[in-house]
Design a protein around this motif. Structure first.
Motif, PDB file in Angstrom:
ATOM      1  N   PRO A   5       0.816  -1.230   0.000  1.00 40.88           N
ATOM      2  CA  PRO A   5       0.000   0.000   0.000  1.00 40.88           C
ATOM      3  C   PRO A   5       0.845   1.272   0.000  1.00 40.88           C
ATOM      4  O   PRO A   5       0.517   2.239  -0.684  1.00 40.88           O
ATOM      5  CB  PRO A   5      -0.827  -0.124   1.275  1.00 40.88           C
ATOM      6  N   PHE A   6       1.950   1.271   0.742  1.00 42.70           N
ATOM      7  CA  PHE A   6       2.801   2.455   0.780  1.00 42.70           C
ATOM      8  C   PHE A   6       3.363   2.767  -0.606  1.00 42.70           C
ATOM      9  O   PHE A   6       3.442   3.922  -1.017  1.00 42.70           O
ATOM     10  CB  PHE A   6       3.943   2.276   1.788  1.00 42.70           C
ATOM     11  N   THR A   7       3.737   1.719  -1.366  1.00 40.35           N
ATOM     12  CA  THR A   7       4.267   1.903  -2.717  1.00 40.35           C
ATOM     13  C   THR A   7       3.201   2.509  -3.623  1.00 40.35           C
ATOM     14  O   THR A   7       3.473   3.435  -4.393  1.00 40.35           O
ATOM     15  CB  THR A   7       4.759   0.564  -3.293  1.00 40.35           C
ATOM     16  N   ALA A   8       1.978   2.007  -3.528  1.00 43.13           N
ATOM     17  CA  ALA A   8       0.882   2.545  -4.337  1.00 43.13           C
ATOM     18  C   ALA A   8       0.618   4.002  -3.988  1.00 43.13           C
ATOM     19  O   ALA A   8       0.414   4.841  -4.875  1.00 43.13           O
ATOM     20  CB  ALA A   8      -0.377   1.711  -4.128  1.00 43.13           C
ATOM     21  N   LYS A   9       0.637   4.330  -2.705  1.00 44.15           N
ATOM     22  CA  LYS A   9       0.420   5.713  -2.271  1.00 44.15           C
ATOM     23  C   LYS A   9       1.521   6.632  -2.778  1.00 44.15           C
ATOM     24  O   LYS A   9       1.264   7.767  -3.186  1.00 44.15           O
ATOM     25  CB  LYS A   9       0.327   5.793  -0.750  1.00 44.15           C
ATOM     26  N   THR A  10       2.755   6.137  -2.769  1.00 41.84           N
ATOM     27  CA  THR A  10       3.877   6.928  -3.264  1.00 41.84           C
ATOM     28  C   THR A  10       3.721   7.219  -4.749  1.00 41.84           C
ATOM     29  O   THR A  10       3.895   8.356  -5.198  1.00 41.84           O
ATOM     30  CB  THR A  10       5.217   6.206  -2.999  1.00 41.84           C
ATOM     31  N   THR A  12       0.968   7.191  -6.520  1.00 45.35           N
ATOM     32  CA  THR A  12      -0.184   8.079  -6.687  1.00 45.35           C
ATOM     33  C   THR A  12       0.197   9.514  -6.366  1.00 45.35           C
ATOM     34  O   THR A  12      -0.124  10.439  -7.122  1.00 45.35           O
ATOM     35  CB  THR A  12      -1.344   7.632  -5.773  1.00 45.35           C
ATOM     36  N   SER A  13       0.901   9.709  -5.286  1.00 47.99           N
ATOM     37  CA  SER A  13       1.323  11.040  -4.867  1.00 47.99           C
ATOM     38  C   SER A  13       2.229  11.694  -5.910  1.00 47.99           C
ATOM     39  O   SER A  13       2.061  12.865  -6.252  1.00 47.99           O
ATOM     40  CB  SER A  13       2.040  10.959  -3.523  1.00 47.99           C
ATOM     41  N   ARG A  24      -7.525  14.104  -5.046  1.00 49.35           N
ATOM     42  CA  ARG A  24      -7.503  12.797  -5.700  1.00 49.35           C
ATOM     43  C   ARG A  24      -8.505  12.674  -6.837  1.00 49.35           C
ATOM     44  O   ARG A  24      -8.332  11.847  -7.728  1.00 49.35           O
ATOM     45  CB  ARG A  24      -7.758  11.704  -4.663  1.00 49.35           C
TER      46      ARG A  24
END
Length: 43
Positions: A5-10, A12-13, A24
């Protein structure tokens, strides 16, 4: 393939930063207006 999840958030950001998006929902609007995605009818 699995991503955390952290990778996906990064990702996306970073994409939102490149687009200059303020929220978003804005990238979704840009994708729709450019024809990248289309709305489907609800059932």
């Amino acid at each position: 393939m699995v991503i955390r999840p952290f990778t996906a958030k990064t990702h996306t950001s970073r994409a939102m930063t490149k687009l200059g998006a303020r929220g978003r929902a804005q990238p979704v609007v840009v994708a729709h207006e450019s024809g990248l995605v289309t709305a489907r009818s609800g059932k």
